[in-house]
Design a protein around this motif. Structure first.
Motif, mmCIF file in Angstrom:
data_model
loop_
_atom_site.group_PDB
_atom_site.id
_atom_site.type_symbol
_atom_site.label_atom_id
_atom_site.label_comp_id
_atom_site.label_asym_id
_atom_site.label_seq_id
_atom_site.Cartn_x
_atom_site.Cartn_y
_atom_site.Cartn_z
ATOM 1 N N ALA A 42 36.080 29.670 31.582
ATOM 2 C CA ALA A 42 35.441 30.989 31.564
ATOM 3 C C ALA A 42 34.149 30.878 32.359
ATOM 4 O O ALA A 42 33.223 30.175 31.949
ATOM 5 C CB ALA A 42 35.169 31.444 30.145
ATOM 6 N N PHE A 43 34.096 31.561 33.513
ATOM 7 C CA PHE A 43 32.946 31.451 34.412
ATOM 8 C C PHE A 43 31.957 32.576 34.114
ATOM 9 O O PHE A 43 32.302 33.752 34.154
ATOM 10 C CB PHE A 43 33.410 31.539 35.864
ATOM 11 C CG PHE A 43 32.470 30.886 36.840
ATOM 12 C CD1 PHE A 43 32.721 29.611 37.313
ATOM 13 C CD2 PHE A 43 31.331 31.540 37.270
ATOM 14 C CE1 PHE A 43 31.861 28.994 38.201
ATOM 15 C CE2 PHE A 43 30.454 30.936 38.155
ATOM 16 C CZ PHE A 43 30.718 29.662 38.623
ATOM 17 N N GLN A 44 30.728 32.199 33.793
ATOM 18 C CA GLN A 44 29.672 33.163 33.476
ATOM 19 C C GLN A 44 28.821 33.369 34.729
ATOM 20 O O GLN A 44 28.074 32.474 35.126
ATOM 21 C CB GLN A 44 28.821 32.656 32.326
ATOM 22 C CG GLN A 44 29.631 32.193 31.123
ATOM 23 C CD GLN A 44 30.449 33.317 30.517
ATOM 24 O OE1 GLN A 44 29.911 34.342 30.119
ATOM 25 N NE2 GLN A 44 31.759 33.129 30.446
ATOM 26 N N SER A 45 28.927 34.543 35.342
ATOM 27 C CA SER A 45 28.332 34.740 36.654
ATOM 28 C C SER A 45 27.725 36.127 36.771
ATOM 29 O O SER A 45 27.541 36.832 35.781
ATOM 30 C CB SER A 45 29.406 34.544 37.736
ATOM 31 O OG SER A 45 30.305 35.644 37.741
ATOM 32 N N ALA A 68 36.277 37.312 28.841
ATOM 33 C CA ALA A 68 37.723 37.123 28.749
ATOM 34 C C ALA A 68 38.406 37.316 30.089
ATOM 35 O O ALA A 68 39.456 36.706 30.359
ATOM 36 C CB ALA A 68 38.311 38.096 27.723
ATOM 37 N N GLY A 69 37.833 38.149 30.960
ATOM 38 C CA GLY A 69 38.500 38.476 32.215
ATOM 39 C C GLY A 69 38.245 37.491 33.335
ATOM 40 O O GLY A 69 39.150 37.187 34.124
ATOM 41 N N ASN A 70 37.002 37.000 33.430
ATOM 42 C CA ASN A 70 36.671 36.075 34.520
ATOM 43 C C ASN A 70 36.982 34.642 34.111
ATOM 44 O O ASN A 70 36.098 33.820 33.864
ATOM 45 C CB ASN A 70 35.195 36.231 34.908
ATOM 46 C CG ASN A 70 34.950 37.516 35.672
ATOM 47 O OD1 ASN A 70 35.841 38.036 36.350
ATOM 48 N ND2 ASN A 70 33.747 38.048 35.559
ATOM 49 N N THR A 71 38.259 34.361 34.017
ATOM 50 C CA THR A 71 38.723 33.048 33.594
ATOM 51 C C THR A 71 39.617 32.434 34.659
ATOM 52 O O THR A 71 40.193 33.125 35.500
ATOM 53 C CB THR A 71 39.492 33.127 32.264
ATOM 54 O OG1 THR A 71 40.597 34.031 32.415
ATOM 55 C CG2 THR A 71 38.598 33.615 31.140
ATOM 56 N N GLU A 100 39.153 33.446 39.292
ATOM 57 C CA GLU A 100 39.144 34.755 39.938
ATOM 58 C C GLU A 100 38.118 35.637 39.233
ATOM 59 O O GLU A 100 38.026 35.625 37.998
ATOM 60 C CB GLU A 100 40.531 35.404 39.863
ATOM 61 C CG GLU A 100 41.635 34.593 40.531
ATOM 62 C CD GLU A 100 41.474 34.505 42.039
ATOM 63 O OE1 GLU A 100 40.854 35.423 42.632
ATOM 64 O OE2 GLU A 100 41.965 33.515 42.620
ATOM 65 N N LEU A 101 37.350 36.413 40.007
ATOM 66 C CA LEU A 101 36.220 37.148 39.452
ATOM 67 C C LEU A 101 36.271 38.632 39.810
ATOM 68 O O LEU A 101 36.696 38.990 40.911
ATOM 69 C CB LEU A 101 34.900 36.560 39.992
ATOM 70 C CG LEU A 101 34.672 35.061 39.751
ATOM 71 C CD1 LEU A 101 33.520 34.565 40.620
ATOM 72 C CD2 LEU A 101 34.393 34.795 38.284
ATOM 73 N N GLN A 102 35.826 39.455 38.880
ATOM 74 C CA GLN A 102 35.628 40.870 39.155
ATOM 75 C C GLN A 102 34.671 41.443 38.107
ATOM 76 O O GLN A 102 34.339 40.777 37.124
ATOM 77 C CB GLN A 102 36.940 41.641 39.161
ATOM 78 C CG GLN A 102 37.636 41.769 37.817
ATOM 79 C CD GLN A 102 38.955 42.515 37.933
ATOM 80 O OE1 GLN A 102 39.990 41.926 38.227
ATOM 81 N NE2 GLN A 102 38.916 43.814 37.689
ATOM 82 N N ARG A 108 35.729 42.121 44.368
ATOM 83 C CA ARG A 108 36.466 40.964 43.886
ATOM 84 C C ARG A 108 35.805 39.686 44.399
ATOM 85 O O ARG A 108 35.053 39.694 45.367
ATOM 86 C CB ARG A 108 37.924 40.996 44.373
ATOM 87 C CG ARG A 108 38.751 42.155 43.854
ATOM 88 C CD ARG A 108 39.054 42.007 42.377
ATOM 89 N NE ARG A 108 40.007 43.017 41.922
ATOM 90 C CZ ARG A 108 39.679 44.229 41.516
ATOM 91 N NH1 ARG A 108 38.402 44.612 41.528
ATOM 92 N NH2 ARG A 108 40.603 45.072 41.099
ATOM 93 N N GLY A 109 36.130 38.595 43.717
ATOM 94 C CA GLY A 109 35.624 37.308 44.144
ATOM 95 C C GLY A 109 36.454 36.181 43.567
ATOM 96 O O GLY A 109 37.321 36.390 42.707
ATOM 97 N N SER A 110 36.191 34.995 44.034
ATOM 98 C CA SER A 110 36.795 33.789 43.473
ATOM 99 C C SER A 110 35.866 32.624 43.781
ATOM 100 O O SER A 110 35.041 32.694 44.691
ATOM 101 C CB SER A 110 38.191 33.523 44.067
ATOM 102 O OG SER A 110 38.099 33.186 45.440
ATOM 103 N N VAL A 111 35.996 31.585 42.995
ATOM 104 C CA VAL A 111 35.196 30.387 43.255
ATOM 105 C C VAL A 111 36.021 29.154 42.903
ATOM 106 O O VAL A 111 36.666 29.089 41.861
ATOM 107 C CB VAL A 111 33.872 30.418 42.455
ATOM 108 C CG1 VAL A 111 34.119 30.529 40.960
ATOM 109 C CG2 VAL A 111 33.038 29.186 42.764
#
Length: 267
Positions: free
Chosen positions: A37-40, A52-55, A98-100, A122-125
């Motif tokens: 879970a990425f906190q950004s 929950a979504g940015n995982t 994957e990020l949004q 959208r984003g990703s890392v």
């Protein structure tokens, strides 16, 4: 970047002969994997939907120095508090997320351009880590080694060098245009032309975890741990709106990783 990674691995995993020359040890190797879970800067702070979504998913390879057992003689080493309660863990790991944007800002249905821009962003890392941790076991490592079916809880702290590769884009079109980009990400930030970036980089991180091992057999363990990793940068996810203008942008990026691992003892 590839050469730096190879050098770091050699330093971490190549240090064993030097250590063995000074005191006995045995080696353990393993694999780990689990959700991240990425906190950004994507989404609202402390929002459950964001968390929950940015995982994503993370995988890794680990190596342990078990200082309680000497593989050269097949015997326990001379007991000290340190070698009976600590292990040294080296690791190389990889994660992709994957990020949004989530939260109340994008849940509004007022038809405004700003809401649509956030919804479309959208984003990703991708992050590759190389580093070490010191694991502390409050109960005896020797006792755990001798009996199948036992548990060995632990806590750890350490440092890793991370190579990150972010991507930022919009479903509306190229970022950088007023039609596609939310205004806070158009302002210059931290020496860059905008508050978003797809430039890769590298940074030091601090990691800490809590977990436990379960002894499956005399030479293998099941491991679970929950990790917190803090990056000394706010660009890892590719977003960093100017903190002097947007003062809510206070924290660097960090992640939580729950993983399950299989550890094998090398005799």
């Amino acid at each position: 970047m590839f050469n730096k990674t190879i050098f770091a691995i050699c330093v971490l995993f190549g240090c064993a002969p030097t250590i063995h020359a000074q005191f006995g040890y045995s080696s353990e190797i393993g694999v780990i994997a689990g959700p991240v879970a990425f906190q950004s800067d994507y989404g609202a702070r402390y929002d459950l939907g964001t968390n929950a979504g940015n995982t994503g998913i993370g995988v890794g390879f680990v190596h342990y120095l078990n200082l309680a057992f000497d593989s050269s003689c097949g015997c326990f080493t001379r007991q000290t508090y340190f070698n009976d309660h600590f292990k040294i863990r080296s690791e190389i790991s990889y994660s992709k997320t994957e990020l949004q944007h989530f939260g109340n800002y994008v849940e509004k249905d007022n038809g405004s351009l700003g809401v649509e821009q956030l919804k479309a962003m959208r984003g990703s890392v991708e992050v590759t880590n190389v580093g070490m941790q010191l694991e502390f076991y409050p109960f005896s490592v020797r006792d755990f080694t001798e009996f199948v079916g036992g548990f060995a809880p632990f806590v750890s702290v350490g440092a890793q060098y991370s190579f990150y590769n972010p991507k930022a884009y919009s479903l509306l079109g190229p970022l950088g245009l007023t039609q596609t980009t939310f205004p806070k990400y158009l302002a210059p930030s931290d020496g860059r032309p905008h508050g978003y970036s797809s430039d890769n980089g590298n940074i030091w991180t601090v990691v800490s975890s809590i977990g436990s091992r379960y002894k499956l057999s005399p030479v293998s363990d099941l491991m679970v741990d929950l990790r917190l990793q803090y990056y000394f940068s706010n660009w890892v996810d590719g977003l960093n709106p100017n903190p002097e203008i947007y003062t809510e942008n206070k924290a660097n990026d960090w992640l939580v990783w729950f993983n399950v691992g299989y550890i094998y003892y090398i005799e």
